[in-house]
Design an enzyme around this catalytic site. Structure first.
Site, short mmCIF file in Angstrom:
data_model
loop_
_atom_site.label_atom_id
_atom_site.label_comp_id
_atom_site.label_asym_id
_atom_site.label_seq_id
_atom_site.Cartn_x
_atom_site.Cartn_y
_atom_site.Cartn_z
N SER A 105 -0.16 27.34 -3.34
CA SER A 105 0.00 28.92 -3.75
C SER A 105 -0.52 29.45 -4.81
O SER A 105 -0.55 30.63 -4.96
CB SER A 105 1.58 29.15 -3.54
N SER B 118 13.30 6.09 -13.20
CA SER B 118 12.01 7.23 -14.09
C SER B 118 12.03 8.54 -13.26
O SER B 118 12.15 9.42 -13.85
CB SER B 118 10.63 6.44 -13.49
N SER B 119 12.13 8.46 -11.99
CA SER B 119 12.16 9.86 -11.25
C SER B 119 13.46 10.65 -11.27
O SER B 119 13.23 11.66 -11.24
CB SER B 119 11.90 9.67 -9.76
N LYS C 59 4.98 29.45 5.44
CA LYS C 59 4.01 29.03 4.38
C LYS C 59 2.59 29.31 4.99
O LYS C 59 1.75 29.98 4.06
CB LYS C 59 4.34 27.75 3.89
N HIS D 208 15.15 11.43 12.92
CA HIS D 208 14.21 11.66 13.78
C HIS D 208 13.17 10.21 13.44
O HIS D 208 12.52 10.34 14.44
CB HIS D 208 13.43 12.93 13.61
N HIS D 209 13.86 9.67 12.34
CA HIS D 209 12.78 8.32 12.18
C HIS D 209 13.53 7.03 13.26
O HIS D 209 13.10 6.07 12.97
CB HIS D 209 12.72 7.84 10.81
N ARG E 238 1.52 0.14 15.18
CA ARG E 238 1.33 -0.09 13.70
C ARG E 238 1.99 -1.33 13.18
O ARG E 238 2.65 -2.30 13.75
CB ARG E 238 2.03 1.22 13.06
N HIS F 48 0.80 -1.11 -0.17
CA HIS F 48 0.07 0.08 0.12
C HIS F 48 0.84 1.11 0.01
O HIS F 48 0.75 2.28 -0.93
CB HIS F 48 -1.15 -0.02 1.33
N HIS G 69 13.71 10.77 4.61
CA HIS G 69 13.15 12.04 4.95
C HIS G 69 12.98 13.22 3.72
O HIS G 69 12.00 13.93 3.62
CB HIS G 69 13.72 12.71 6.06
N THR H 185 7.90 25.90 7.50
CA THR H 185 6.53 25.63 7.13
C THR H 185 5.46 26.50 7.84
O THR H 185 4.59 26.80 7.00
CB THR H 185 6.43 24.10 7.74
N TYR I 41 9.50 15.38 1.82
CA TYR I 41 9.14 16.78 1.21
C TYR I 41 9.14 16.71 -0.17
O TYR I 41 8.42 17.80 -0.58
CB TYR I 41 10.35 17.52 1.71
N ASP J 270 7.55 22.90 -24.99
CA ASP J 270 7.59 21.48 -24.43
C ASP J 270 8.61 21.41 -23.43
O ASP J 270 9.24 22.38 -22.97
CB ASP J 270 7.77 20.57 -25.57
N GLU K 74 12.40 12.54 0.85
CA GLU K 74 11.55 12.10 0.19
C GLU K 74 9.93 12.56 0.62
O GLU K 74 8.94 12.92 -0.38
CB GLU K 74 11.53 10.42 0.24
N TRP L 128 7.32 -0.55 4.07
CA TRP L 128 7.81 0.22 2.98
C TRP L 128 9.23 0.50 3.13
O TRP L 128 9.89 0.74 2.05
CB TRP L 128 6.97 1.28 2.67
C1 HEM Z 1 6.39 20.23 10.46
C2 HEM Z 1 6.92 19.04 9.81
C3 HEM Z 1 7.26 17.80 10.45
C4 HEM Z 1 7.76 17.09 11.23
C5 HEM Z 1 8.48 17.96 12.53
C6 HEM Z 1 7.71 15.76 11.21
C7 HEM Z 1 8.37 14.75 12.03
C8 HEM Z 1 8.22 13.48 12.03
C9 HEM Z 1 8.85 12.41 12.86
C10 HEM Z 1 9.60 12.99 13.94
C11 HEM Z 1 8.69 11.26 12.48
C12 HEM Z 1 8.94 10.07 13.22
C13 HEM Z 1 8.12 9.37 13.99
C14 HEM Z 1 8.33 7.84 14.30
O1 HEM Z 1 8.49 7.18 13.44
O2 HEM Z 1 8.39 7.70 15.57
C15 HEM Z 1 7.76 11.53 11.24
C16 HEM Z 1 7.35 10.50 10.36
C17 HEM Z 1 6.73 10.37 9.12
N1 HEM Z 1 6.56 11.85 8.66
FE1 HEM Z 1 6.43 13.46 9.40
N2 HEM Z 1 7.08 15.19 10.01
C18 HEM Z 1 6.69 16.62 9.35
C19 HEM Z 1 6.02 16.67 8.21
C20 HEM Z 1 6.00 15.51 7.21
C21 HEM Z 1 5.32 15.73 5.84
C22 HEM Z 1 5.26 17.07 5.38
C23 HEM Z 1 5.44 14.59 5.55
C24 HEM Z 1 4.93 14.31 4.32
C25 HEM Z 1 4.35 14.64 3.20
C26 HEM Z 1 5.80 13.76 6.48
C27 HEM Z 1 5.68 12.35 6.31
C28 HEM Z 1 6.04 11.39 7.46
C29 HEM Z 1 5.99 9.97 7.24
C30 HEM Z 1 5.53 9.15 5.85
C31 HEM Z 1 6.32 9.45 8.30
C32 HEM Z 1 6.58 7.92 8.82
C33 HEM Z 1 7.53 7.16 8.02
C34 HEM Z 1 7.46 5.76 8.46
O3 HEM Z 1 7.95 5.42 9.56
O4 HEM Z 1 6.80 4.92 7.79
N3 HEM Z 1 6.23 14.18 7.70
N4 HEM Z 1 7.72 12.67 10.91
CU LIG Z 2 11.25 12.58 8.62
#
Ligand code: HEM
Ligand SMILES: [Cu+2]
Lengths: 286, 526
Positions: free
Chosen positions: B269, B170-171, B332, B303-304, B451, B78, B254, B329, B258, B107, B256, B143
């Site tokens: 915007s 591709s990307s 914005k 942070h992950h 999870r 997924h 990370h 952020t 963004y 183009d 990614e 994933w």
């Molecule tokens: C203010 C901005 C953001 C902060 C401070 C933030 C912070 C974090 C942190 C600390 C985690 C890790 C949590 C953990 O696994 O214990 C996390 C996970 C995640 N964040 Fe954010 N995040 C922000 C914005 C975003 C944005 C804009 C996206 C995507 C469009 C995003 C997508 C994700 C995803 C996909 C995960 C989970 C990844 C995984 O473990 O599978 N985050 N975020």
């Molecule tokens: Cu991150």
């Protein structure tokens, strides 16, 4: 002629990209089957590679023809140049991943295993006491020796650095419209690259048969062969590219003003050169 | 002479070739944009079907519908399908359609490579999905593909790895094309600081992609050789370290996330000023904020990994760096709100989705800030709180922006207005159900529900029931989206060239739908 140049050339439908997609897919399906131990895998992989080669001939051939017909104006030329630079940047980042693995192992994980992080050392492998070069506490792949920096690798460094000079001399000759010298220096560059590859192959054989240094020699063998191996593949590719532009230079395809292909290959060649310097320092010397 | 006439013909405006081969061999940015968008829509439903399986299994405690291995492959695939198959191709499709029209280019800079970038994707995802039919099933390690778990996959393993390689190629090619188009193909007078923000955000996104996709390629290549060639990158016995994989992966991972949101910022915007009938507040601060987010995104990856075991200095560094991202952020969000302030606002569907984006993306940003606090993350990590966080930023963030963009530019692309009533209905049903779906997941996570687990302790039942109901409604209501698009393609009220009263930008000077080739003569931008 003026007419052809005032518009950005936008090609019409092309079948090469779809051939490329199919070729890549056939190749990776073959490789995947091969890894899984299926008898047919290798053959499918080679079929895919042959299709890739066929596609490259066709696609680049088309582009060369269009270029010779004068269909590309300065702006198209700039697109090619910028595209090539970003491509090289992506390649740099690919190598960065493997250099990152090397640094991480040497600076962090191996010292941790050795006791810099006490609990890791004690709970995991308290008997482990061998610093870099190491194949780990499990002595994975068995005892091995490493290749010294100041033998073949140092010669190889000189070879590649010299080839960086010869390609520049060739470029200068091209800009001075001296076809003879352009081709001559290109041939010298190809020769230097080929000798480099020969030495590299010799060294691999030596490592495998005399030193018991293999891809399976723990983290040392993994980083050593993946880094030098990917670099060697890039030198091979670069040499093939050099051969192509040597032929094209001999055919008079390049003018002092318009020779993107030449420059693209030269940049690529400098890139493999710089990667080698990184390898020489961090894999062999330090 | 004959060559001169041949090339002469090439410059005349003419329509597309006929039949299927038009789409297979096309080098036209509009055709390729359409292909990308349709592919993304299909993948959205493929990934969505998997989400339905997940929510069906979690509707009740105990093992109900599928076995745990299959459940885990559902969560894994997924995510892979939604990230690499739906959101990224949708943004690339929008880039293809819009960037040349927005900067006055004939183009994309490298049209053949553009076709190649698209047509690898169907092959890549066929490979990925084919693993379900192989011994051992689809990928089920999440994933993020952490070793050693991911290395235990069956026959599908190399197919999955190569699928990622192909999607990455591709990307990278798509991004190179976008960067070169923006830097080299702008019409005279279109200076960098006059570019629409969608173009700016994509420029920076493409840079992030070129910098990080090769790192992912390296990481999965090491997985491949660890499994098949005897290397020890991620095995402590050989002196490697499984945690090293996590570092390399998240160095890609990370940035990614963004990549998945910056183009969304660009879309919002564009839409907010149109419907507030005011120019964007703080254009240049938006540009600088985007650039700083991109820069910061390279130094926050761990942070992950707060709970994986890192030196305290590392924990602190990554905690503070992560919190810093909230500043640009916040800039914005502040600018969007200020744009609306005292504007003459109307709420057509694109604006509804844009406003929904601003509010719900901000919720996701705040939960992100909570997760950024390392000691708190020791509790939250790997719970449903994280799942709630990233679905707020991705579904009500990235996906909402894509829907907003679709409604906003669909009249331009097709020449027909979509059904406004249905569009609004789609928005309201989606917004109510998506919050029913994801908001309770915050509670579940704070209460400790992990999870990626098919079964759970009974005290989590109530909120899971609620969440699943929200999920089914959200899933089914997306069929409306398809129906609205199909309807608009087939006909409807004719759209004017301007389409939206307050819209500004080169694309609105073109007819709706625009001819097959546009801006063969570069416009002069004042
Ligand atoms: C203010 C901005 C953001 C902060 C401070 C933030 C912070 C974090 C942190 C600390 C985690 C890790 C949590 C953990 O696994 O214990 C996390 C996970 C995640 N964040 Fe954010 N995040 C922000 C914005 C975003 C944005 C804009 C996206 C995507 C469009 C995003 C997508 C994700 C995803 C996909 C995960 C989970 C990844 C995984 O473990 O599978 N985050 N975020
Ligand atoms: Cu991150």
């Amino acid at each position: 002629m003026a007419h052809t140049n005032d518009h950005y050339y936008v090609p019409h439908g092309s079948h090469w990209p779809i051939v490329a997609s199919v070729a890549l897919t056939v190749g990776v399906v073959g490789a995947a089957n091969w890894f899984n131990g299926n008898a047919s895998g290798q053959a499918i992989l080679y079929l895919g590679l042959a299709m890739v080669a066929f596609m490259m001939f066709g696609w680049f051939g088309t582009v060369i023809n269009e270029s010779l017909k004068g269909m590309y104006n300065e702006q198209v030329d700039r697109s090619f140049r910028q595209g090539m630079m970003w491509f090289i940047f992506s390649e740099v980042m690919f190598f960065a991943a493997f250099f990152g693995a090397l640094f991480y192992a040497r600076v962090l994980s191996v010292p941790w295993l050795l006791g810099e992080d006490l609990s890791t050392h004690q709970t995991l492998w308290s008997a482990f006491g061998e610093n870099w070069p190491t194949n780990g506490p499990g002595n994975v792949g068995g005892d091995f020796q490493t290749i010294g920096a100041w033998g073949i690798p140092a010669i190889n460094t000189l070879l590649l650095l010299t080839s960086g000079v010869t390609i520049t001399l060739s470029h200068w000759a091209l800009k001075a419209n001296d076809k003879g010298k352009t081709v001559l220096w290109l041939i010298a560059t190809v020769a230097l690259g080929s000798v480099f590859l020969g030495f590299q192959a010799y060294e691999y054989v030596h490592a495998y048969s005399d030193l018991n240094l293999t891809l399976e020699s723990g983290i040392y063998g993994s980083t050593f062969f993946m880094l030098t191996g990917f670099h060697g593949m890039h030198v091979t590719l670069g040499t093939i590219m050099l051969i192509v532009i040597t032929i094209r230079a001999a055919k008079g395809h390049f003018s002092p003003e318009q020779h993107f292909a030449f420059e693209g290959v030269a940049w690529y060649w400098h890139f493999v050169d710089v990667v080698w310097l990184g390898l020489f320092i961090f894999v062999y010397v330090l | 002479m004959s060559t001169a006439t041949a090339t002469h013909d090439d410059h005349h405006d003419h329509g597309p070739a006929k039949g299927l081969m038009r789409w297979v061999t096309t080098t036209n940015h509009k055709d390729i944009g359409t292909l990308y968008l349709l592919f993304a829509l299909v993948m959205f439903f493929v990934g969505g079907a998997m989400a339905m399986v997940i929510r069906a299994e979690l509707f009740q405690p105990g093992l109900q519908v599928v076995d745990p291995q299959f459940f885990n492959s559902m969560t894994t695939v997924h995510a892979l399908v939604m990230i690499f198959g739906a959101v990224m191709p949708a943004f690339t499709g929008l880039a293809n359609w819009l960037i040349p029209m927005m900067i006055g280019a004939p183009d994309m800079a490298l049209p053949r490579m553009n076709n190649f970038s698209f047509w690898i994707l169907p092959f890549a995802f066929s490979l990925l999905l084919s693993t379900f039919f192989m011994a051992g099933g689809g990928p089920a390690a999440g994933w993020t593909l952490y070793p050693p778990l991911s290395l235990q996959m069956g026959d599908g393993f190399p197919f999955m790895i190569f699928a990622i390689h192909l999607a990455g190629i591709s990307s990278i090619m798509g991004s190179i094309n976008i960067v070169v188009t923006i830097l080299n193909m702008r019409a005279p007078g279109m200076t960098l600081m006059k570019m629409p923000l969608f173009v700016w955000t994509w420029l920076i996104t493409a840079y992030l992609l070129i910098a990080t996709m090769p790192v992912l390629a390296g990481a999965v290549t090491m997985l491949l050789t660890d499994k098949f060639a005897g290397t020890s990158f991620f095995s402590a016995a050989g002196g490697g370290d499984p945690v090293m994989y996590q570092h390399i992966f998240w160095f890609f991972g990370h940035p990614e996330v963004y990549i998945l949101i910056l183009p969304a910022f660009g879309i919002i915007s564009a839409i907010v000023p149109t419907f507030a009938r005011k120019p964007l507040f703080g254009y240049s601060s938006m540009v600088y904020a985007t650039a700083s987010i991109a820069f910061l995104s390279f130094i926050v990856w761990a942070h992950h990994m707060f709970t994986v075991g890192m030196p305290v200095v590392g924990e602190l560094f990554f905690m503070y760096a992560t919190m810093m991202i909230a500043v640009p952020t916040g800039v914005k969000v502040f600018n969007w709100v200020s744009t609306m302030w005292k504007g003459a606002m109307t709420f057509e569907t694109p604006m509804l989705f844009a406003v929904g984006f601003i509010m719900m993306f901000t919720i996701g940003g705040f939960s992100g800030l909570m997760l950024a606090i390392a000691p708190a993350d020791f509790q939250y990590h790997d719970t449903y709180f994280v799942v709630a966080h990233f679905h707020y930023v991705l579904v009500t963030g990235a996906i909402y922006s894509i829907m907003a963009a679709t409604y906003y530019w669909l009249p331009k692309w097709t020449g027909n207005m979509y059904d406004e009533k249905l569009g609004k209905l789609h928005f309201w049903i989606s917004t109510v159900s998506v919050n029913v779906l994801f908001f309770p997941q915050h509670f579940l996570g704070l209460a400790g529900m992990p999870r990626r687990i098919p079964d759970y302790s009974v005290q989590f039942t109530d909120w899971n029931v609620v969440s699943s109901i929200g999920g089914f409604v959200f899933g089914v209501s997306q069929l409306m989206f398809v129906w609205i698009i199909v309807k608009a393609i087939r006909g409807g009220e004719k759209a004017s060239d301007q389409v939206w009263e307050g819209a500004d930008g080169l694309e609105w000077t073109l007819p709706s739908p625009p001819p097959y080739h546009t801006f063969t003569e570069a416009p002069q931008v004042k």
